[in-house]
Design an enzyme around this catalytic site. Structure first.
Site, short mmCIF file in Angstrom:
data_model
loop_
_atom_site.label_atom_id
_atom_site.label_comp_id
_atom_site.label_asym_id
_atom_site.label_seq_id
_atom_site.Cartn_x
_atom_site.Cartn_y
_atom_site.Cartn_z
N SER A 33 12.64 35.94 -54.41
CA SER A 33 11.41 35.18 -54.32
C SER A 33 11.37 34.30 -53.09
O SER A 33 10.35 33.68 -52.80
CB SER A 33 11.19 34.33 -55.58
OG SER A 33 12.25 33.43 -55.75
N ILE B 162 19.97 48.07 -43.11
CA ILE B 162 21.09 47.27 -43.62
C ILE B 162 22.08 48.23 -44.27
O ILE B 162 21.72 48.97 -45.20
CB ILE B 162 20.62 46.22 -44.63
CG1 ILE B 162 19.53 45.34 -44.00
CG2 ILE B 162 21.78 45.38 -45.13
CD1 ILE B 162 19.97 44.57 -42.77
N ASP C 20 17.39 52.68 -48.77
CA ASP C 20 18.24 52.63 -49.96
C ASP C 20 17.61 51.66 -50.97
O ASP C 20 16.77 50.83 -50.61
CB ASP C 20 19.68 52.22 -49.62
CG ASP C 20 19.76 50.87 -48.92
OD1 ASP C 20 19.21 49.89 -49.44
OD2 ASP C 20 20.39 50.80 -47.84
N GLY D 229 19.36 54.02 -43.22
CA GLY D 229 18.10 54.56 -43.72
C GLY D 229 17.67 53.82 -44.97
O GLY D 229 18.15 52.71 -45.27
N ASP E 77 7.65 28.95 -51.96
CA ASP E 77 6.67 29.94 -51.51
C ASP E 77 5.70 29.36 -50.49
O ASP E 77 5.37 30.00 -49.48
CB ASP E 77 5.91 30.50 -52.71
CG ASP E 77 6.80 31.28 -53.66
OD1 ASP E 77 7.95 31.58 -53.28
OD2 ASP E 77 6.35 31.59 -54.78
N GLU F 73 9.90 26.78 -57.20
CA GLU F 73 9.41 28.08 -56.75
C GLU F 73 8.14 27.94 -55.95
O GLU F 73 7.98 28.53 -54.87
CB GLU F 73 9.18 29.00 -57.95
CG GLU F 73 8.66 30.37 -57.58
CD GLU F 73 9.67 31.15 -56.73
OE1 GLU F 73 9.31 31.56 -55.61
OE2 GLU F 73 10.80 31.34 -57.19
#
Length: 612
Positions: free
Chosen positions: A479, A523, A547, A545, A284, A280
């Site tokens: 992530s 999307i 969501d 729009g 990042d 992780e």
């Protein structure tokens, strides 16, 4: 004001009982031991426990009102972020609160220690038996069944009546987050050996894919004051050697000797070596360095294994920094219901304070779709949706995930839904209502339609090529999306600083403005059933729009830059009109904003009318 900053009555039950001749007021209780935990019996009475108390701030309502003004793109105050001292004046407890808590502590032979720069948090260390008494609690040892780690918690706690109104919450009490902080990533590590950049971005993602897809500039940033902070928790260490290998293979535009700064608190460290590599942390760091070219990146390693404590300490540390980062990204979350509601509110208030200082707080939205942080197969038939935190905090920008290029679509696990703790903020009211109007009348999902909707935006989130412990592999999850979006924010901030403008700071009101939301590609394909649940499980479906899968969608860098430029021109125009009320505004009479050449074009008079 946001009513979400007041705890709902369902969570705060006022009940006065007698305990050792003192009136007690119940703060929170759980009916049973939360799923995933087993009670092992009372915590030893003589064992010490450190309790953190959140003192009531003097004027959080005033801070909220100020933040809403300075983050509103149509306000003349837009971008006028507060200083450290100005924020403290709002957050610091009143003299009356300090005196009340001090008197209570003295009467009970308790020593309090202030542990935050704004003085709203104090800590006390007492034997378990004394904590049980003054909180009317039954602290118990619980084992987390998946990790086999143990924590000490209680199923209910109360405050002495003399503390009510002066203390907002206590931790640890009824918060049951998973021991060992869990990233919002599937971390589906797949070694691919010596593979090179795959030209098909439908299969794997590299920095070049993101640059091409979203129009992210490859010209390096120039402003060294514009820092981006990457939060690391739970022994996740970012490796310099892995970063430099990643740059050599996947980002030829960056110097192979590029590295990052390190900040540590709570015993955090960042040891180097293949055995210390954190997938992780490497993900990042590699994608912030690899996308936000030239932006100074800091890896912030927090060694506390308790998630709420870690996020609190990270936020309060920044409260005391004179020149904090302009953006902060975190790829860690947990289910909202696992937090004591008053603790979630307190953490959210800490993020409000950071936003007021001009810090954009970004968090991944979770990888369980509508079923929480990570979904399990047993949850699939359950239509009661599970929101995640901190993304449900209105002062956090939540980031969901997409997959594919033509077409780009919401990935099945992208976390999204509606908070059960925080009410819907006004800035997203129209967008969320529009989405809710599209749901079928007998939609089987159970959720709080009045809650804060999340996420706010999205980016690619699957099969990111990463170097970990010297090997190239694939990683995915929201992530991956969060640090990627944070890099976009950092590059926008670089242009703003170079133009002599304030940074973006608290971002959400801008994102929900007309100009801001139009800077994203909506999307319209996908259903967030979760990672393990089948495609026919109940969930939300993406629409045109906003969501609760991908928010407004994925960013278009050039449009975002233009929108930011328009808003700062709007601020200048408002100042100009204030001085010349009733006059016309020929284009050649517009005030010249310093550095406006950094933006794509100027605002027209029609733009100004639309924004108003």
């Amino acid at each position: 004001m946001f009513p979400h900053l007041q705890l709902k009555s369902a969570f705060v039950i006022s009940s006065i009982v007698s305990l050792c001749s003192a009136a007690m007021v119940l703060q929170h209780s759980r009916d049973s031991v939360p799923d995933g935990f087993i009670a092992n019996g009372p915590a030893p009475a003589d064992d010490p426990i450190t309790i953190r108390l959140a003192l009531t701030s003097s004027n959080m309502t005033g801070l909220e009102q100020k933040l809403l003004s300075i983050s509103d793109p149509t306000s003349a105050e837009y971008g006028q972020w507060l200083t450290k001292e100005e924020v403290k004046a709002f957050v610091q407890p009143s003299a009356q609160t300090v005196a009340a808590v001090s008197a209570w502590a003295t009467a009970n032979s308790i020593t309090t220690t202030t542990i935050s720069p704004n003085e709203e948090w104090v800590a006390i260390t007492v034997p378990i038996s004394q904590a049980n008494e003054f909180l009317d609690a039954e602290f118990t040892v619980f084992t987390h069944t998946s990790s086999n780690r143990q924590i000490v918690r209680t199923l209910s706690f109360s405050f002495p009546s003399e503390l009510v109104g002066h203390v907002n919450t206590a931790h640890p009490t009824t918060t049951f987050t998973n021991p060992g902080i869990d990233p919002s990533s599937q971390l589906h590590w797949t070694s691919i050996g010596d593979a090179k950049i795959n030209p098909d971005c439908n299969s794997t993602i590299t920095p070049a894919c993101l640059e091409d897809l979203y129009g992210i500039p490859t010209t390096p940033a120039t402003q060294k004051s514009n820092k981006l902070q990457v939060n690391g928790y739970d022994g996740e260490f970012a490796q310099v050697a892995d970063l430099q290998s990643f740059i050599s293979q996947f980002q030829p535009l960056e110097s192979p000797t590029t590295t990052f700064a390190l900040e540590t608190i709570d015993g955090g460290e960042n040891t180097q070596g293949a055995a210390d590599a954190g997938t992780e942390a490497n993900l990042d760091i590699q994608y912030t360095v690899g996308i936000a070219l030239g932006v100074p990146i800091t890896f912030f390693s927090n060694g506390n294994e308790d998630f709420p404590t870690a996020v609190l300490d990270t936020a309060t540390f920044l409260d005391g920094v004179d020149n904090p980062p302009h953006a902060m990204t975190s790829s860690y979350s947990d289910n909202e219901f696992q937090f004591t509601p008053s603790l979630a509110v307190q953490i959210c208030n800490e993020y409000m304070a950071l936003g007021a200082r001009g810090i954009t707080v970004i968090n991944s939205s979770g990888d369980g779709g509508v079923r929480g942080h990570h979904d399990t197969i047993s949850q699939c038939p359950n239509n009661t949706f599970i929101p995640t935190f901190p993304s449900t905090c209105p002062f956090v920008t939540g980031v969901g995930a997409t997959i594919g290029i033509e077409p780009e679509r919401a990935i099945n696990f992208t976390g999204g839904g509606f908070s059960n703790v925080f009410s819907r903020p006004s800035f997203q009211d129209a967008a969320v209502k529009e989405f809710l109007s599209t749901l079928p009348p007998k939609f089987p999902g159970i959720f709080n339609s009045n809650g804060r909707g999340y996420p706010d935006v999205a980016m690619q989130g699957w099969n990111f090529e990463v170097v970990n412990a010297g090997e190239v592999g694939l990683v995915g999850g929201t992530s991956a999306s969060a640090p990627s979006f944070a890099s976009v924010v950092a590059l926008l901030n670089d242009r703003l600083v170079a133009a002599g403008k304030p940074v973006l700071g608290f971002l959400n009101p801008f994102l929900y403005s007309t100009a801001g939301s139009n800077a994203f590609t909506s999307i319209t394909i996908g259903k967030n059933v979760g990672f393990t649940c089948p495609s026919n499980a109940t969930a939300f479906t993406a629409i045109e729009g906003w969501d609760p899968l991908t928010g407004h969608g994925t960013p278009v860098f050039s449009k975002l830059l233009a929108a930011v430029g328009h808003f700062y021109m709007y601020v200048e125009l408002r100042k100009y009109r204030h001085n010349f009320i009733g006059s016309r505004f020929p284009r050649n009479h517009w005030p010249q904003a310093g550095g406006q050449e950094a933006f794509s074009d100027c605002m027209t008079s029609e733009d100004m009318l639309e924004l108003e």
